[in-house]
Write a protein that holds these residues in place. Structure first.
Motif: not given
Length: 241
Positions: A171-189
Motif C-alpha cells: 500500500v502507498l499512502y495518497g495513491l488514491y488521490h494522486a493516481k490521476n496526476a501520476i498518470r498524466s505526468r508518468e512520474e511520481v514523487i
C-alpha cells in the motif's frame, strides 16, 4: 472503472456509489451474508467517519485542529484526506461502534481495537491522536496512522497492523488521490510521511505518495509502475529513525 481499476462489476458499483453518496443495500438477498472482508471494510469506513467527525465537532479536538493549523494544513486538505482525531479514552470508538451496531470482534479484525491481556474485553487502539486514514487505490479505507499530540506519548506513530484487507508492503499512502496526476505526468514523487504528502498535495504537487512507514518494497514499485515511468525519491535528509 472495472477495466482501469481491475475491479469486478459489484466492486465497481460500490466504488461509484460511495463516491456520489448513494447507499447500497447490504446483503439484501435472503440467506446471503456479507463476507468477513466486507464487514471489516464497513468497520473501517465507520471508524474513518467517527475520527473525522470528532476532529471537526469536539472541544477535545482543539489541540489537533491547532496542530494542523500550525503545520499549514488547510480545511480543504483535511476533508480531502479524511484526517481525523481519536478522543482520549479507552472505549470511545467501541461504544460508538456498538451503537451502529458493529461487532467488537470485527473491530479487532480490522485492527481498530486491542484485546485486554486479562481477557476482560477490548480497548481502542487509537487514543488522543491525529488520525490519517490509509486508502486503497480505489478509495477503500484499509487502515490508519495515528500521530501523537502529547510529546511524552510513545511511539510517535501507531499504524494499523496487518489485517485481512491491509498489507502495508503493498500500500502507498495518497495513491488514491494522486493516481490521476501520476498518470498524466508518468512520474511520481515518493516521500516518507503522511504530512509530507498532504503538504505537497495542497501546494499543487499532486503526483505524490508515501510508503506508509515501510521501506520501499517490490510490491509498492510494482503498484506504481501501473501509473508512472519515473519514481523520484524525496526522503527526509536526516538519519533514519
Amino acid at each position: 472503472v472495472s477495466r482501469v481499476e481491475g475491479l469486478t462489476f459489484p466492486e465497481s458499483v460500490r466504488l461509484l456509489a460511495e463516491r456520489v453518496g448513494i447507499v447500497l443495500p447490504e446483503a439484501d438477498v435472503p440467506g446471503e451474508e456479507a463476507s468477513e472482508n466486507e464487514s471489516i471494510y464497513h468497520a473501517l469506513r465507520f471508524a474513518a467517519r467517527f475520527f473525522h467527525d470528532s476532529l471537526g465537532s469536539t472541544d477535545e479536538a482543539e489541540v489537533a485542529r491547532s496542530y494542523l493549523k500550525k503545520r499549514g494544513v488547510t480545511p480543504e486538505a483535511v476533508k480531502t484526506f479524511g484526517i481525523g482525531f481519536a478522543p482520549d479514552g479507552w472505549d470511545h470508538l467501541i461504544k460508538a461502534a456498538e451503537a451502529a451496531p458493529i461487532n467488537v470482534e470485527i473491530l479487532e479484525k480490522a485492527g481498530l481495537v486491542v484485546p485486554r491481556k486479562d481477557g476482560s474485553g477490548h480497548y481502542d487502539r487509537y487514543r488522543y491522536r491525529l488520525i490519517f486514514p490509509i486508502f486503497s487505490h480505489v478509495g477503500k479505507v484499509l487502515g490508519f496512522g495515528g500521530r501523537i499530540l502529547r510529546e511524552d506519548d510513545e511511539p510517535k506513530y501507531i499504524n494499523s497492523p496487518e489485517t485481512a484487507v491491509y498489507n502495508k508492503s503493498r500500500v502507498l499512502y495518497g495513491l488514491y488521490h494522486a493516481k490521476n496526476a501520476i498518470r498524466s505526468r508518468e512520474e511520481v514523487i515518493l516521500v516518507e510521511g503522511y504530512t509530507d504528502v498532504v503538504a505537497l498535495y495542497q501546494a499543487g504537487v499532486q503526483h505524490v505518495v508515501a510508503s506508509s512507514g515501510t521501506a520501499l518494497t517490490d510490491d509498492q514499485v510494482s503498484a506504481l509502475s501501473r501509473y508512472a515511468r519515473t519514481i523520484v525519491l524525496l526522503y527526509d535528509a536526516d538519519k533514519a529513525g
